[in-house]
Design an enzyme around this catalytic site. Structure first.
Site, PDB file in Angstrom:
ATOM      1  CG  HIS A  40       1.066 -18.299  -6.570  1.00 55.16           C
ATOM      2  ND1 HIS A  40       1.263 -19.318  -5.648  1.00 55.16           N
ATOM      3  CD2 HIS A  40      -0.269 -18.066  -6.602  1.00 55.16           C
ATOM      4  CE1 HIS A  40       0.103 -19.692  -5.165  1.00 55.16           C
ATOM      5  NE2 HIS A  40      -0.841 -18.954  -5.728  1.00 55.16           N
ATOM      6  CD  GLU A  67      -2.426 -15.172  -6.495  1.00 52.02           C
ATOM      7  OE1 GLU A  67      -3.494 -15.769  -6.335  1.00 52.02           O
ATOM      8  OE2 GLU A  67      -1.521 -15.192  -5.625  1.00 52.02           O
ATOM      9  CG  ASP A  69      -4.169 -15.301  -2.009  1.00 53.51           C
ATOM     10  OD1 ASP A  69      -4.902 -15.868  -2.829  1.00 53.51           O
ATOM     11  OD2 ASP A  69      -2.948 -15.533  -1.900  1.00 53.51           O
ATOM     12  CG  HIS A  82      -3.265 -18.573   0.517  1.00 58.37           C
ATOM     13  ND1 HIS A  82      -3.564 -19.764   1.160  1.00 58.37           N
ATOM     14  CD2 HIS A  82      -3.649 -18.739  -0.769  1.00 58.37           C
ATOM     15  CE1 HIS A  82      -4.093 -20.607   0.295  1.00 58.37           C
ATOM     16  NE2 HIS A  82      -4.152 -20.015  -0.888  1.00 58.37           N
TER      17      HIS A  82
HETATM   18  O1  G3P Z   1      -3.714 -17.631  -8.728  1.00 61.00           O
HETATM   19  C1  G3P Z   1      -4.049 -18.951  -8.571  1.00 61.00           C
HETATM   20  C2  G3P Z   1      -3.862 -19.479  -7.199  1.00 61.00           C
HETATM   21  O2  G3P Z   1      -3.470 -18.449  -6.325  1.00 61.00           O
HETATM   22  C3  G3P Z   1      -5.046 -20.143  -6.661  1.00 61.00           C
HETATM   23  O3  G3P Z   1      -4.779 -20.918  -5.534  1.00 61.00           O
HETATM   24  O4  G3P Z   1      -4.781 -21.396  -3.135  1.00 61.00           O
HETATM   25  O5  G3P Z   1      -2.786 -20.361  -4.153  1.00 61.00           O
HETATM   26  O6  G3P Z   1      -4.869 -19.036  -3.848  1.00 61.00           O
HETATM   27  P1  G3P Z   1      -4.287 -20.384  -4.124  1.00 61.00           P
HETATM   28 CA    CA Z   2      -4.304 -16.961  -4.764  1.00 62.93          CA
END
Ligand code: G3P
Ligand code: CA
Length: 290
Positions: A40, A67, A69, A82
């Protein structure tokens, strides 16, 4: 359960290859009892989130899926970060003291490129930059990684879906081979529907927990239903799996953000296909133990 936890070792070591179908499209669900581990924001327990060192660290530790953002600057550059403010993960307050609340959308790419996105995490990462999405895609391609790309807060960035797909196409990530290494996800069903309509071959994931009665509609544009681990149950996972997604395969479930071993074992026992985590090593260990 026993077979399941043994299988996860192979998945971690092979880089979640089980998500790939023979046609090289990311497989949605039905992963045959194996759990894909997704780092993540990169390996964010070990390096500053959403930076190039974070994806390098994930690769170094043997994790293929990361992952991130994605947001957009004032002058239209896509960047990987993020929060919608630069304040938490950069030194924007110091460099631009008069620019509160330091929103990403209010800064140019050149201004953001001046910021330190690593020192807040630790001195070893001083000078780390907020990556542009172009830089990020090139690095994960270089690292042979796979990406769960989140379009973050799309309501702040009209047209970001088209911008993102254009960049991915320019970088070669929408060819047949790369499509098997890419999932686009969002908390916004509207945004995800736009992505699906623009590029129907792309695998998509909805972040949330739609009710059972709404799942049929979501299955029209989302291959994955990715809930918070706090809202998932065995029954919910089974229900999600009972629907076929837009590519004719059962919907998959990737739960987030699981960071401890007991929770990892619990949600794996529910039958999830993937776990999104800041602590990929902990997940691998938890799911490999007899
Ligand atoms: O991938 C799931 C997660 O990233 C969603 O929450 O706030 O960490 O972007 P957040
Ligand atoms: Ca995310």
């Amino acid at each position: 359960m026993h077979a399941r936890v043994i299988a996860v070792t192979a998945v971690a070591l092979l880089g979640a290859a089980t998500l790939l179908t023979p046609t090289h499209h990311a497989r949605a669900g039905g992963t045959g009892g194996q759990v894909t581990i997704v780092a993540h924001r990169g390996a964010s327990a070990y390096a500053p989130e959403n930076t190039l060192p974070a994806v390098d660290e994930a690769a170094r530790r043997g994790f293929t899926w990361v992952e991130n953002d994605v947001q957009r600057t004032k002058d239209g550059e896509l960047v990987v970060i993020h929060d919608d403010s630069l304040a938490r993960t950069t030194n924007a307050e110091e460099v631009f003291p008069d620019r509160a609340p330091w929103k990403v959308k209010d800064f140019t790419a050149a201004e953001i490129a001046r910021l330190d996105a690593g020192s807040w995490f630790g001195p070893a990462y001083a000078g780390t930059r907020v990556p542009t999405l172009t830089e990020y895609m090139r690095r994960i391609d270089h690292n042979h990684e796979k990406l769960l790309l989140e379009i973050k807060s799309p309501q702040l960035y009209p047209g970001i879906e088209r911008d993102t797909l254009k960049l991915l196409g320019n970088e070669g990530w929408l060819d047949r081979q790369h499509l098997g290494r890419l999932v686009v996800q969002s908390f916004s069903a509207d945004s995800l529907r736009i992505v699906h309509d623009l590029k129907p071959g792309l695998t998509t994931g909805y972040l949330g927990t739609p009710s059972a009665t709404d799942l049929r509609a979501y299955a029209g544009f989302a291959d994955l239903i990715n809930p918070s681990y706090t809202s998932v149950s065995r029954n919910y996972v089974t229900t999600v799996h009972s629907y076929d997604g837009p590519h004719g395969r059962p919907l998959g479930v990737f739960a987030w953000t699981v960071n401890d071993a007991p929770t990892a074992r619990k949600v794996a026992g529910y039958g999830v296909d993937g776990i999104i985590t800041n602590q990929p090593d902990v997940m691998r260990q938890a799911l490999s133990a007899p």
